[in-house]
Enzyme design. Sequence first.
Site, PDB file in Angstrom:
ATOM      1  N   HIS A  89       0.869  -1.263   0.414  1.00 58.05           N
ATOM      2  CA  HIS A  89       0.463   0.003   0.142  1.00 58.05           C
ATOM      3  C   HIS A  89       0.962   1.055  -0.053  1.00 58.05           C
ATOM      4  CE1 HIS A  89      -0.005   0.073   4.410  1.00 58.05           C
ATOM      5  NE2 HIS A  89       1.197  -0.411   4.549  1.00 58.05           N
ATOM      6  N   HIS A  90       2.137   1.421   0.149  1.00 61.18           N
ATOM      7  CA  HIS A  90       3.100   2.443  -0.277  1.00 61.18           C
ATOM      8  C   HIS A  90       3.647   2.615  -2.036  1.00 61.18           C
ATOM      9  CE1 HIS A  90       2.953   2.410   3.684  1.00 61.18           C
ATOM     10  NE2 HIS A  90       4.098   1.665   4.668  1.00 61.18           N
ATOM     11  N   ALA A  91       2.835   2.000  -2.340  1.00 58.19           N
ATOM     12  CA  ALA A  91       3.482   2.423  -3.584  1.00 58.19           C
ATOM     13  C   ALA A  91       2.682   2.969  -3.846  1.00 58.19           C
ATOM     14  CB  ALA A  91       3.089   0.931  -4.689  1.00 58.19           C
TER      15      ALA A  91
END
Length: 317
Positions: free
Chosen positions: A116-118
């Site tokens: 979810h950090h992309a």
Amino acid sequence: MLAFHYDHLTLALPPGHRFPQSKYQMLRERVEREPGVMRPRVAEPAGIDALALVHTPDYIDAVMHGTLSAAAQREIGFPWGPALPRRSLCSVGATIAAARAALEEGVAASLAGGTHHAYADKGSGFCVFNDVAVAARLMQAEWHRRHRERPGLRVLVVDLDVHQGNGTASIFQGDDSVFTFSVHGEKNFPFRKEASDLDVGLPDACGDAVYLDALETALAEVWRRLADRPPGLAFYLAGADPHEGDRLGRLKLSADGLLRRDRMVLDALVERRIPVALSMAGGYGEDLAVTVEVQMRTLGAAAQAWARWRDSSPRDT
């Protein structure tokens, strides 16, 4: 319950690297020791056309062909090598497969995922492509092709990894078709948060009672805000990293508290007849065997939810 994995693909990481990639094989082997509870399947890689529903062409090309800058590789946290694009495509593919299975069977899982950090144009924090964002967009596109006469597929992202899903929040900002909800450590990474549709930041060492009370209150707000147009699919990022034994988590939840968290989310989704695809997301335990047991309890709760879905009919809910 179907559970998709790709732990046969590993990254060539330098000695001492803090990414715990061995936990994925440990979890899959743990699942296989309990036959009949889950049906493990090897994930197929996602296609480039699916990635392009979310990620920019230049970024996809750089990942696939090894032209990421040194700074981009540092932000992701992985050095580029031929295994990186292959593993990243299968990470997305596992979540796509879980989403399709959830739409068919009610509940399914990826034994990894939750990247979810992309962002659309870059990776970050051990996340190359955003698996949930790509799967959400692809499920919406497939829904539209099958049901042109019906409203589009609304998606709910329930992100309970200890770190805020900044990439996911950024990708879906201003998009009413995807509702992003995150409960996370307020002082933890990422230090610059993005705005989800609903964010709940909690203090370090909050423990079970504070966490579960905040989650219950926030879920009630989610259902209130989605009442006029309920979601037809949910993604649940069931991070093990809020656990008290996690190196990076800091929220200090017990294993029992995390199981209560999982049941609270899954019960609410099954009660509302919202299909859900789980991702295991983060987990960085001092003892990875403890992390794997936390994840197994999450998967056990999901399997129970799947059984309730299967054994009930829409008129029973």
